[in-house]
Design an enzyme around this catalytic site. Structure first.
Site, PDB file in Angstrom:
ATOM      1  N   PRO A  14       0.820  -1.202   0.000  1.00  0.00           N
ATOM      2  CA  PRO A  14       0.000   0.000   0.000  1.00  0.00           C
ATOM      3  C   PRO A  14       0.859   1.259   0.000  1.00  0.00           C
ATOM      4  CG  PRO A  14      -0.837  -1.598   1.573  1.00  0.00           C
ATOM      5  CD  PRO A  14       0.489  -2.105   1.112  1.00  0.00           C
ATOM      6  N   GLU A  15       0.641   2.132  -0.970  1.00  0.00           N
ATOM      7  CA  GLU A  15       1.372   3.380  -1.075  1.00  0.00           C
ATOM      8  C   GLU A  15       0.409   4.541  -0.859  1.00  0.00           C
ATOM      9  OE1 GLU A  15       4.537   3.917  -1.210  1.00  0.00           O
ATOM     10  OE2 GLU A  15       5.303   1.895  -1.536  1.00  0.00           O
TER      11      GLU A  15
END
Length: 275
Positions: free
Chosen positions: A2-3
């Site tokens: 997850p960014e």
């Protein structure tokens, strides 16, 4: 992993529920995450009101009067709202329990974190995990000129510099490959060889890519879901090169190529991304 788009999508989801509510209990089912969950954290936040849900880079910040929880989703984690009576699933490690709302941190690989920054420790920006982060991509300070200046004097590849997060935060592996494709820049090009005009194209490509990702709720390639438990749609709707090695480039039909940079897969078109 997850960014920024995935973390921001999660933040927006929890921010519609948590602020203004009193956290009755923080229940730690498994403290052995990337860094151990502080043993006294449940007592620190018991019956405390959530003031705000914020984000810095890929870190969620849940603000209380007495301090801030720093939440990291790790490599494949998610923070989702669940029914009050839903049974725990395997890898549900930390639980936020309100009077009428319940959230679970799901982290199969245990690379995430739930940490505590007490108010007396000073501004959250000084925390070691946040102090070295670059500018936020949608902040006024992130300009084509700032991007070009950050790349100067750097012999490392432009792809690696984007992933490093020192110039700008949130351009993760998928989004770096896609941004460089939109800008027509070879990911192997050294940072100090990116000209001003190409920096301007890359700046615009980064904003376009991240905006599309936010509109699509982020990317789901493995395990990520948002705060409502739904997958992100960016990869399905917009990705042009990522995980498409061997397929024709949507611009020039040259087969997309896969290489490894810094132990991360990079996808690009050797026909229209120039060095």
């Amino acid at each position: 992993m997850p960014e920024l788009p995935e973390v921001e999508t999660t933040r927006r989801g929890i921010a519609t529920v948590m602020p203004g509510r009193v956290l009755r209990r923080l229940i730690v089912h498994e403290p052995r995450l990337r860094w151990p969950v502080p043993a006294d954290l449940p007592d620190q936040v018991r019956d405390a009101e959530v003031l705000a849900c914020e984000r810095r880079g890929k870190y969620l910040l849940i603000r209380f009067a007495q301090g801030i929880q720093i939440v990291h989703l790790g490599m494949s984690g998610s923070l989702r709202r669940v029914p009050m009576d839903e049974p725990l699933r395997k890898h549900d490690h930390v639980e936020w329990l309100f009077d009428e709302a319940r959230f679970l941190l799901h982290d199969p690989r245990r690379f995430g974190a739930v940490l505590w920054h007490p108010a007396e420790a000073g501004p959250i920006e000084a925390h070691p995990l946040l102090a070295g982060l670059g500018v936020e991509p949608f902040a006024p300070a992130f300009t084509p000129e700032a991007l070009h200046a950050g790349l100067q004097g750097r012999r490392q590849s432009v792809k690696q510099l984007l992933l490093g997060g020192k110039i700008v935060v949130g351009v993760g592996n998928i989004y770096a490959s896609e941004s460089l494709f939109l800008a027509g820049i070879d990911p192997r090009l050294p940072g100090d060889r990116v000209s001003r005009p190409r920096s301007a194209k890359l700046h615009a490509a980064i904003l376009q890519t991240l905006s599309q990702a936010l509109e699509s709720g982020g990317s789901t390639l493995r395990d990520y879901v948002n705060a409502q438990g739904s997958p992100g749609a960016y990869f399905t709707l917009h990705a042009a090169v990522y995980e498409r090695d061997g397929r024709p480039c949507p611009r020039c039909a040259t087969p997309i190529r896969r290489i490894v940079q810094g132990q991360r897969a990079t996808y690009f078109c050797p026909g229209c991304q120039k060095r």
